[in-house]
Design a protein around this motif. Sequence first.
Motif, mmCIF file in Angstrom:
data_model
loop_
_atom_site.group_PDB
_atom_site.id
_atom_site.type_symbol
_atom_site.label_atom_id
_atom_site.label_comp_id
_atom_site.label_asym_id
_atom_site.label_seq_id
_atom_site.Cartn_x
_atom_site.Cartn_y
_atom_site.Cartn_z
ATOM 1 N N GLU A 167 0.859 -1.198 0.000
ATOM 2 C CA GLU A 167 0.000 0.000 0.000
ATOM 3 C C GLU A 167 0.879 1.226 0.000
ATOM 4 N N TYR A 168 0.561 2.196 -0.843
ATOM 5 C CA TYR A 168 1.271 3.476 -0.767
ATOM 6 C C TYR A 168 0.777 4.212 0.471
ATOM 7 N N GLY A 169 1.524 5.207 0.889
ATOM 8 C CA GLY A 169 1.183 5.959 2.102
ATOM 9 C C GLY A 169 -0.223 6.520 2.059
ATOM 10 N N THR A 170 -0.731 6.721 0.831
ATOM 11 C CA THR A 170 -2.067 7.298 0.677
ATOM 12 C C THR A 170 -3.158 6.301 1.063
ATOM 13 N N GLY A 171 -2.751 5.063 1.387
ATOM 14 C CA GLY A 171 -3.733 4.026 1.708
ATOM 15 C C GLY A 171 -4.175 3.273 0.466
ATOM 16 N N HIS A 172 -3.579 3.636 -0.686
ATOM 17 C CA HIS A 172 -3.971 2.998 -1.937
ATOM 18 C C HIS A 172 -3.260 1.656 -2.071
ATOM 19 N N ARG A 173 -4.042 0.559 -2.191
ATOM 20 C CA ARG A 173 -3.430 -0.772 -2.287
ATOM 21 C C ARG A 173 -3.011 -1.015 -3.741
ATOM 22 N N ALA A 174 -1.703 -1.051 -3.981
ATOM 23 C CA ALA A 174 -1.201 -1.184 -5.347
ATOM 24 C C ALA A 174 -0.934 -2.644 -5.713
ATOM 25 N N LEU A 175 -0.691 -3.511 -4.707
ATOM 26 C CA LEU A 175 -0.436 -4.927 -4.982
ATOM 27 C C LEU A 175 -1.131 -5.770 -3.922
ATOM 28 N N GLY A 223 0.462 -5.674 -18.505
ATOM 29 C CA GLY A 223 -0.840 -5.326 -17.928
ATOM 30 C C GLY A 223 -1.178 -3.898 -18.268
ATOM 31 N N PRO A 224 -2.422 -3.529 -18.040
ATOM 32 C CA PRO A 224 -2.819 -2.151 -18.370
ATOM 33 C C PRO A 224 -2.090 -1.137 -17.497
ATOM 34 N N SER A 225 -2.176 0.106 -17.908
ATOM 35 C CA SER A 225 -1.538 1.178 -17.152
ATOM 36 C C SER A 225 -2.116 1.227 -15.733
ATOM 37 N N GLY A 226 -1.233 1.362 -14.746
ATOM 38 C CA GLY A 226 -1.681 1.442 -13.352
ATOM 39 C C GLY A 226 -1.927 0.086 -12.724
ATOM 40 N N ALA A 227 -1.553 -1.006 -13.433
ATOM 41 C CA ALA A 227 -1.824 -2.346 -12.908
ATOM 42 C C ALA A 227 -0.911 -2.695 -11.740
ATOM 43 N N GLY A 228 0.237 -2.007 -11.638
ATOM 44 C CA GLY A 228 1.150 -2.285 -10.522
ATOM 45 C C GLY A 228 2.479 -2.875 -10.963
ATOM 46 N N LYS A 229 2.768 -2.812 -12.274
ATOM 47 C CA LYS A 229 3.997 -3.453 -12.801
ATOM 48 C C LYS A 229 5.261 -2.813 -12.200
ATOM 49 N N SER A 230 5.336 -1.473 -12.245
ATOM 50 C CA SER A 230 6.538 -0.799 -11.730
ATOM 51 C C SER A 230 6.669 -1.015 -10.232
ATOM 52 N N THR A 231 5.537 -0.920 -9.534
ATOM 53 C CA THR A 231 5.579 -1.102 -8.075
ATOM 54 C C THR A 231 6.146 -2.474 -7.751
ATOM 55 N N LEU A 232 5.682 -3.482 -8.486
ATOM 56 C CA LEU A 232 6.116 -4.863 -8.233
ATOM 57 C C LEU A 232 7.612 -5.017 -8.535
ATOM 58 N N ALA A 234 7.146 -4.416 -19.753
ATOM 59 C CA ALA A 234 7.031 -3.898 -21.115
ATOM 60 C C ALA A 234 5.597 -3.528 -21.404
ATOM 61 N N HIS A 235 5.443 -2.424 -22.099
ATOM 62 C CA HIS A 235 4.108 -2.067 -22.570
ATOM 63 C C HIS A 235 3.857 -2.710 -23.911
ATOM 64 N N ARG A 236 4.946 -2.899 -24.652
ATOM 65 C CA ARG A 236 4.778 -3.531 -25.970
ATOM 66 C C ARG A 236 4.852 -5.030 -25.800
HETATM 67 N N1 LIG Z 1 4.079 7.149 -5.302
HETATM 68 C C1 LIG Z 1 2.818 6.713 -5.373
HETATM 69 N N2 LIG Z 1 1.918 7.087 -4.443
HETATM 70 C C2 LIG Z 1 0.646 6.652 -4.482
HETATM 71 N N3 LIG Z 1 0.173 5.825 -5.433
HETATM 72 C C3 LIG Z 1 1.016 5.428 -6.404
HETATM 73 C C4 LIG Z 1 2.396 5.852 -6.434
HETATM 74 N N4 LIG Z 1 2.990 5.293 -7.508
HETATM 75 C C5 LIG Z 1 2.045 4.543 -8.120
HETATM 76 N N5 LIG Z 1 0.865 4.623 -7.467
HETATM 77 C C6 LIG Z 1 -0.384 3.961 -7.802
HETATM 78 O O1 LIG Z 1 -0.162 2.556 -7.699
HETATM 79 C C7 LIG Z 1 -0.795 1.877 -8.779
HETATM 80 C C8 LIG Z 1 0.232 1.070 -9.552
HETATM 81 O O2 LIG Z 1 1.155 1.974 -10.156
HETATM 82 P P1 LIG Z 1 2.365 1.448 -11.046
HETATM 83 O O3 LIG Z 1 3.160 2.621 -11.464
HETATM 84 O O4 LIG Z 1 3.059 0.358 -10.329
HETATM 85 O O5 LIG Z 1 1.566 0.837 -12.282
HETATM 86 P P2 LIG Z 1 2.136 0.410 -13.703
HETATM 87 O O6 LIG Z 1 1.429 -0.848 -14.058
HETATM 88 O O7 LIG Z 1 3.626 0.357 -13.674
HETATM 89 O O8 LIG Z 1 1.632 1.623 -14.574
HETATM 90 P P3 LIG Z 1 2.250 2.188 -15.949
HETATM 91 O O9 LIG Z 1 2.247 1.065 -16.915
HETATM 92 O O10 LIG Z 1 1.300 3.266 -16.335
HETATM 93 O O11 LIG Z 1 3.621 2.682 -15.610
HETATM 94 C C9 LIG Z 1 -1.462 2.939 -9.639
HETATM 95 O O12 LIG Z 1 -2.820 3.008 -9.275
HETATM 96 C C10 LIG Z 1 -0.768 4.221 -9.243
HETATM 97 O O13 LIG Z 1 -1.656 5.309 -9.329
#
Ligand SMILES: Nc1ncnc2c1ncn2[C@@H]1O[C@H](COP(=O)(O)OP(=O)(O)OP(=O)(O)O)[C@@H](O)[C@H]1O
Length: 599
Positions: free
Chosen positions: A355-363, A380-389, A538-540
């Motif tokens: 969870e990011y500090g905002t309380g948003h569950r990313a994974l 996965g689609p944009s915002g799916a959590g790939k970078s976070t993971l 990868a997006h592609r």
């Molecule tokens: N620093 C942050 N603080 C709060 N929420 C975040 C932060 N970074 C990412 N998120 C949220 O976490 C979720 C996953 O983000 P992430 O960047 O991992 O997705 P992604 O699949 O890599 O997206 P993209 O393909 O667009 O880069 C998204 O809903 C994003 O809004």
Amino acid sequence: MTAQDAAGAATGQRSALSLVLRPIQGRLVFATILAATGTMLALVPLAGIAHVARLAWEHADTPMHPGSIFRGALVSLLAGVLLMLAGELLAHMADNRLTRDLRIEAARRLAQVPLGWFGARASGEVKQALQDDMATLHALSAHFCTAAGRAVGAIAFCALYLYASDWRMAAIASVPFVGFFLFLRHAMRASGANMQDFVARMGRINSAAVEFTTGVPVLKTFGGTRRVHAGYTAAVDGFAQAFTEFTRPLVASMAHAHAMIAPVTVLGVVLASGGLFIAWGWITPLDVLPFALLAPGACAPVLLLHTLLHDLQAAHGAAQRVRALLGIPLLDQAVPDRRQRPDGHAIRFEDVSFEYGTGHRALSGISFALEPGTVTALVGPSGAGKSTLARMLLRFSDPTGGRVLLGGVDLRNIDSAELYRHVGFVLQDVRLIRASVFDNIALGRPSASPQEVERAARAAHIHERILALPRGYDSVVGEDALFSGGEMQRVSIARAVLLDAPVLVLDEATASADAESEAAIQDALSRFARGRTVLVIAHRLDSVMHADRILVLDGGEIVEQGRHAGLLARGGLYARLWRQGRYDELVASDTGVEGSPSC
Ligand SMILES: Nc1ncnc2c1ncn2[C@@H]1O[C@H](COP(=O)(O)OP(=O)(O)OP(=O)(O)O)[C@@H](O)[C@H]1O
């Protein structure tokens, strides 16, 4: 802000400042006392002059021997100067220690904060705290206390001496100073009423300026320059209006306040009241002399105190920002007795959630393994959590649930230097430091030889470009080494090549590259990735279709996994993304995957 909030904020500010200054508090107090005492001693000769004049007047017919008075005055002056010097020296030594300790503590802290903290916002914060705020705190600890001590010493000496000489004259000579404080209070109250509006408009002008500068390229493209320009102009006009409202009552009151304690005003009051008292027979003309000498001299210290109090407010803000920097939450450090060495470099995610500090569950509920020597793709689609993971593997942050294991050991129990020996990365937002190209490549291995650095640069297809720079590998990034986005990517690949880590995280590695650069990057990465364990985002989809395993993420969960053909046949999210991207056509026209890092 309510009065309570304001009081709370003020207390917070005070405690931040006193917490920052606590290690040198005793020395600063001592330096202040030295400066105050030194100033008082240095003013004794003025009292001596008045005393000699009185003696000369009262014993005009007997010869005078003022030698001992002059000697006493001289000794007092010298002692005063020495004490002031000692105070300055002590304050500067204390300041030196404070700023050194704060800088070292800040650097130590920054070395331990999660990598994820270093965003664009953070680099501004670091610069502000390490440079600007440290300079403000230096001014406070090195100069503020001794200056305040000198001012208080001078005011105290004048008040004590003059009240002891004649309390009636002293009381009248104090009137302009009382007037100064009354006008000052009036000015503060008058401007305080408009302060919130002033601050709000200032904030608006800052936002408008940022919008104006950052949005110009986009707005120019879409023809919106006039609109953003109008927004900026409106913010500027609004600020000018608020500035006028804020300063109008302030200017008049401040002008009156300063006029009250102009030396000529104080001298005028002293001479007028002295003349009156002499006419009434209360005092002799000689009694006026100490007042004429000392009272106007108190004006400058009073003004100085006023300015210093103003500076103190800036120091409060600086102390708060420095404390905030020193209070950034850290990643758990591997406790020495729990520290373990990974056995091999197999990677396992076990029920990881974040969870990011905002309380948003990313994974949530992420479990998978990366077998050594295999390529795993995250799609996965944009915002799916790939970078976070992917960044979790680099300990940009720690999981809020579950764990990530390298060689069977939780990342939290691995020393970070050991971790980065195993896991290299090439990320989307490449950061080069303002140092030579050589140092930039050798960042993770400063002991690397020139031959090793050159070999890494060749492997990353950037060697020729570096040789074309004015000073080759000695060229400094941002000065005579100005790289394009794709070239910066290749420098960061050279960095990773030099580190030679068996596990590699690639995030959008070709995002900022032109077509020619992209081909060079793909080629460099595909050679480098061979035989390593790779996690690639990868997006592609066509660039990772030959990966050993593809993990499809959606809403922070793994919704599908397998190889390309199996996922297509399954007809789920991956198949949909593939269809939407028209990758069949791209692959058919052979523009997609050749030389991909994942293949
Ligand atoms: N620093 C942050 N603080 C709060 N929420 C975040 C932060 N970074 C990412 N998120 C949220 O976490 C979720 C996953 O983000 P992430 O960047 O991992 O997705 P992604 O699949 O890599 O997206 P993209 O393909 O667009 O880069 C998204 O809903 C994003 O809004």
